[in-house]
Design an enzyme around this catalytic site. Structure first.
Site, PDB file in Angstrom:
ATOM      1  N   SER A 163      15.422   6.941   8.861  1.00 30.14           N
ATOM      2  CA  SER A 163      14.961   8.078   9.702  1.00 30.14           C
ATOM      3  C   SER A 163      13.462   8.711   8.868  1.00 30.14           C
ATOM      4  O   SER A 163      13.462   8.874   7.956  1.00 30.14           O
ATOM      5  CB  SER A 163      16.073   9.267   9.618  1.00 30.14           C
ATOM      6  OG  SER A 163      15.430  10.423  10.673  1.00 30.14           O
ATOM      7  N   ARG A 205      -3.899   1.654   0.345  1.00 33.78           N
ATOM      8  CA  ARG A 205      -2.869   1.111  -0.765  1.00 33.78           C
ATOM      9  C   ARG A 205      -1.300   1.246   0.007  1.00 33.78           C
ATOM     10  O   ARG A 205      -0.644   0.251  -0.256  1.00 33.78           O
ATOM     11  CB  ARG A 205      -2.852   1.572  -1.996  1.00 33.78           C
ATOM     12  CG  ARG A 205      -4.271   1.537  -2.556  1.00 33.78           C
ATOM     13  CD  ARG A 205      -4.670   0.087  -2.671  1.00 33.78           C
ATOM     14  NE  ARG A 205      -6.053  -0.305  -3.642  1.00 33.78           N
ATOM     15  CZ  ARG A 205      -7.113   0.048  -2.846  1.00 33.78           C
ATOM     16  NH1 ARG A 205      -7.224   0.168  -1.550  1.00 33.78           N
ATOM     17  NH2 ARG A 205      -8.318  -0.376  -3.600  1.00 33.78           N
ATOM     18  N   GLU A 259      -1.033  -1.236   2.614  1.00 29.73           N
ATOM     19  CA  GLU A 259      -0.756  -2.686   1.729  1.00 29.73           C
ATOM     20  C   GLU A 259       0.699  -2.812   1.380  1.00 29.73           C
ATOM     21  O   GLU A 259       1.245  -4.078   1.449  1.00 29.73           O
ATOM     22  CB  GLU A 259      -1.863  -2.899   0.833  1.00 29.73           C
ATOM     23  CG  GLU A 259      -2.278  -4.315   0.498  1.00 29.73           C
ATOM     24  CD  GLU A 259      -3.402  -4.349  -0.703  1.00 29.73           C
ATOM     25  OE1 GLU A 259      -4.438  -4.200  -0.252  1.00 29.73           O
ATOM     26  OE2 GLU A 259      -2.891  -4.607  -1.858  1.00 29.73           O
TER      27      GLU A 259
END
Lengths: 149, 149, 149, 149, 149, 149, 149, 149, 149, 149
Positions: free
Chosen positions: H116, H90, H93
């Site tokens: 960073s 997830r 995604e």
């Protein structure tokens, strides 16, 4: 007319060579270079100087845009050859089967280092044989020892 | 003691060769075969017959399990060589740069077909050169024309 | 009109065949070659000679550019077939399931070597069967023994 | 002693066959199955029933653990064959070169569908030939039409 | 105007459907086929016959080139779906999580074989649910047992 | 004795089930869960609670280490299923062929979103059919609409 | 003028935004949506309704074709972002370094399940800091527990 | 007893935590560090100092070898997390869907540079919600502008 | 006790160095080599001679098996470094961002050729800086021009 | 005339530089920046400000569209460099051989962290050498310690 790149120039060379019915040896003779270097160079894998490009252009009847493109930097990435083509695949298979033996023998003979692919030359000849002619490819590269610093 | 495979037998050969301080040429002489074939075969890439395995075993002082394992079928898959090793990578780069030229020249010289990697032999020599000695590798394979049926 | 390559020529052949309502067998008969060779060759996988290209061109009503392109070198790389297409995938699966058995049986029957994919021919037939007709594909290649050198 | 899997059982079969100096045909005869099916099954690619496993175990002198493991579910994934091995690679190359032709001919002959790799059988024979014996592999699968729903 | 392929025809269908404000069910009704088959077929995954293509063409107001292209062979390779799209990825994840269970249960219930993806049909429905409606997808394929030969 | 992980626990379950000659349905009944959930869970893909693990352990006669391991977190990564196994590959092929149609139909029916693979259940049944019994797999997941924020 | 897709519409939005010298916040305000949702949606990752598309079109001075294309289904596949771009790569590296910790903490806090990427929202802010300002990204998704069935 | 690495030390920590029935928060409190840092560090992703390792060792009852291994350099490569696990996927995604928006907004807000992943901290909380509790993950990294030289 | 390979010898060196509380510089001083060469060599990337191995062995208190293994051929394949580790990844990113510029500048300055990675040395230093110390890495390789033949 | 992207602008710069016979140093001098930064920036890897773009445009005689495109965001993904090109590959090989040593030395010298590739500069010089001139590339990046939170 837009400028073209080395791959397009290579296709133009191959097409013109076919039309003019010339051999790679004849083109190589015009340049005073070997057949393998000449073929690789005109296919886009080596730097071609201005004079060389012009002589090839004259011999093959290439237009100015192609002669210009032949002088662009070479493009030598892996995308330039399809290693799944049966002929090229055989070379890959030879590396697969004999790569270990080559490493052993170079190490034994020369010590720790490599065969240069830059300070390198190659030859390809037909070897007549009653059981069927043979292809002989000779690789010849300078041995480069690893530097201890 | 468990049976071993070709890769383990290969390691045993390399280890014994180092201990006995032998060269691949000396092992090849024992077999009456070339240095490249012998090295590739003992590294597991070619079939080794019973008599050959026993002569190598005697010369290198190998145990019976290793002599037995040398007679197993060869393992020639791509996993058997690491093409990212610098020495082997140079061969890959040569295919990358000259593969297209080789295709062109084989087609012009022989017609449509390949250089066999099976009916094939290879040699590797040191070529003395004042600017630094060179490695010469010779590939020699039968030309096989595509069959029209 | 720009020159085209083998893939474009292949598409033109398939399109013309559909328009002319011809079978691959009818085209093969015109060439005096087998149905499989003819189909593969016209799809761009084999060398097609001048006379062959012209006969096909006449039969299918192809233009000169296509007839010319049919005579270009074949393109046999892996990109030429999508192994994820269900029909082709079944062939891949067969190699996956039976590849080991084939290796064992070739080694037992012939010794160390390969079935050539170059000195090779193939046939494809329909086998009537009350439980549903079957596809029979025959692969026939010369056995090539590894050379000991 | 720990239970083993199909791959280990396959290695035990190959080892015992070598020790007993039997051919795959002799093992197949014991089972009343074809040589290809028997080889594939014992290499772990097909279900082997209790009675079959026991007959093979008796013929080859296998221990109970191996006879038990032969009855485990088959393992048919892509990891079970190394497609970079030269012999198997030739089959891959054949799919690469002829896959498109096979698709065309199956579609023309049968319509939209596939050759089953499940309702499938295969044969492998030696074909004597004065120019060098040949390997003939026959694939025979039921045609399955796509269902319109 | 140049001929087009199945993917272009699919885009034309989707575009026309949007313009005409039709549902996939309405198109399916015109063909007397299910909603899933119709959608898959018009997206280029199944063979569409002449009469089917013409009825769809009339309903959606497609031009002749598109109607013609709908009759080309289907293109079912993996490139035809992006498995990283969130919706499709969920299906991949289901195979990842439940693939082993499906193998176990099919083997227990049917024996050694597969669920056909060819002699196959699929349905997709909305299931009302107070906690949020649900998607129900039904896969229905013939069990094919491995053939013992 | 060292602790084990979920994959080893799964193998122990499968082995014990075979020895005890139980079906997945019988194990599922013991847990009061469906056959698919039970199989997936015991193969390591779902969380198994202490009580569930102990009931399964008692039914199958598992040792404490295995009962303990069954309660470890599930391992659901892609490595847990071999999508090249023929049975699982058919599911992949179905996604390949019908993935686009599913996307179209979910979007038309529900709007922009996905079928959940988490708030999800699955069933697998045998459907008797005179032309050969069929496998019916039902996927049932909550529709989740994309949130606009 | 040909219709365009979501990627082309996205490029047109970015170009128009630059020409009009607008910020993403200003566009978001026009839609009454958050800055992150608006940016993602106009880059092609979310469904944009007719009214939304028209308001954006008016604000940015987009032509009708672009306004139309903004209403096409979103394209959310992995090809839509280059994870080797240094900025995006840092997010990948964070998943690489902290992914395991996130799994542990979600499991401890919520039990077995996932953070939804669908019922999800995200925020991005600048956090002033004397040692250099910081980027704060907040991910907020519904916890979805695995369903036991 | 042989020394162990960071991954083995991580497994020992997780196992001991389960046995001692401690939460990650309790371990974090012992170290005076945040819950996310502590979890990531003990899973092998951050340097753990001698004193920190000893405090954790005492709290969890770890042996000296594990306490020693916790002080080895961290191992942060991509192999340390399985991005196909549903929970981690997830996050992938989210990068796929929102990566482009993040790039746009960082560039607009800060100029050319990155967030960073080194001068970075992260938090994870449970957000109660009547429609189902939510996971909130906060990423907080210093903005680093590209240096012009 | 079994012989070990270069990777195991490298781990033994790192472990002994930690126990003896030595720096790489101190080991390098013992060998009269640079810090970078010494570190790379002892990590298995360069040939270490008998005398060198013995001096290192004495300094670090290594056993004979490790001293022996240090003299084995180096292993330099890509598997020897994880380019996804954050520190190493930064080097990859530098090649990604500056690789094209390096090609341009080498070509302009030297002509067609490469910087050797064999006739090569490297240095790494700390550069104090009030805004935070810096890492300076110097690559120094012989320019090798392509050979025209 | 359509707008162009950074890659097209880069090609226009290289072409104009060749026509004007300028060196990268001369262009860098015009900008008051280093040769490496200037080359990388004009090849599309860094942000180029309006004034910088205009000065370059004037020096090289670029059209307005190119000057505009130079000001677009940089594109720094992995696709922007072909790591199989022999010159670039040598850099990859250096990372492969020396990556581990760099990690060891940075950790010893600075502690746990990375060399920034953002707060970074690079230099490339020719070092005259009687045995053949050498390429010296200097990487200089700020050390960033991992933050403990």
């Amino acid at each position: 007319m837009d400028p073209i790149g080395r791959p397009e120039a290579a296709r133009a060379v191959v097409e013109a060579k076919r039309r003019k019915n010339l051999t790679w040896q004849q083109i190589a003779d015009e340049l005073g270079r070997s057949r393998v270097w000449t073929t690789a160079a005109l296919l886009g894998k080596h730097t071609v100087g201005r004079e060389q490009a012009e002589r090839v252009g004259k011999l093959l009847g290439l237009d100015d845009i192609t002669v210009d493109a032949l002088q662009l930097p070479p493009v030598r990435g892996a995308a330039g050859v399809d290693t799944s083509e049966p002929l090229v695949h055989r070379l890959e298979e030879i590396v697969q089967v004999y790569g270990g033996a080559i490493s052993e023998l170079v190490r034994e003979e020369f010590g720790d280092g490599i065969m240069s692919a830059i300070d390198f030359e190659m030859d390809l000849e037909r070897v007549p044989d009653p059981a069927g002619d043979r292809v002989r490819i000779t690789l010849n590269g300078k041995f480069l020892p690893y530097r201890e610093f």
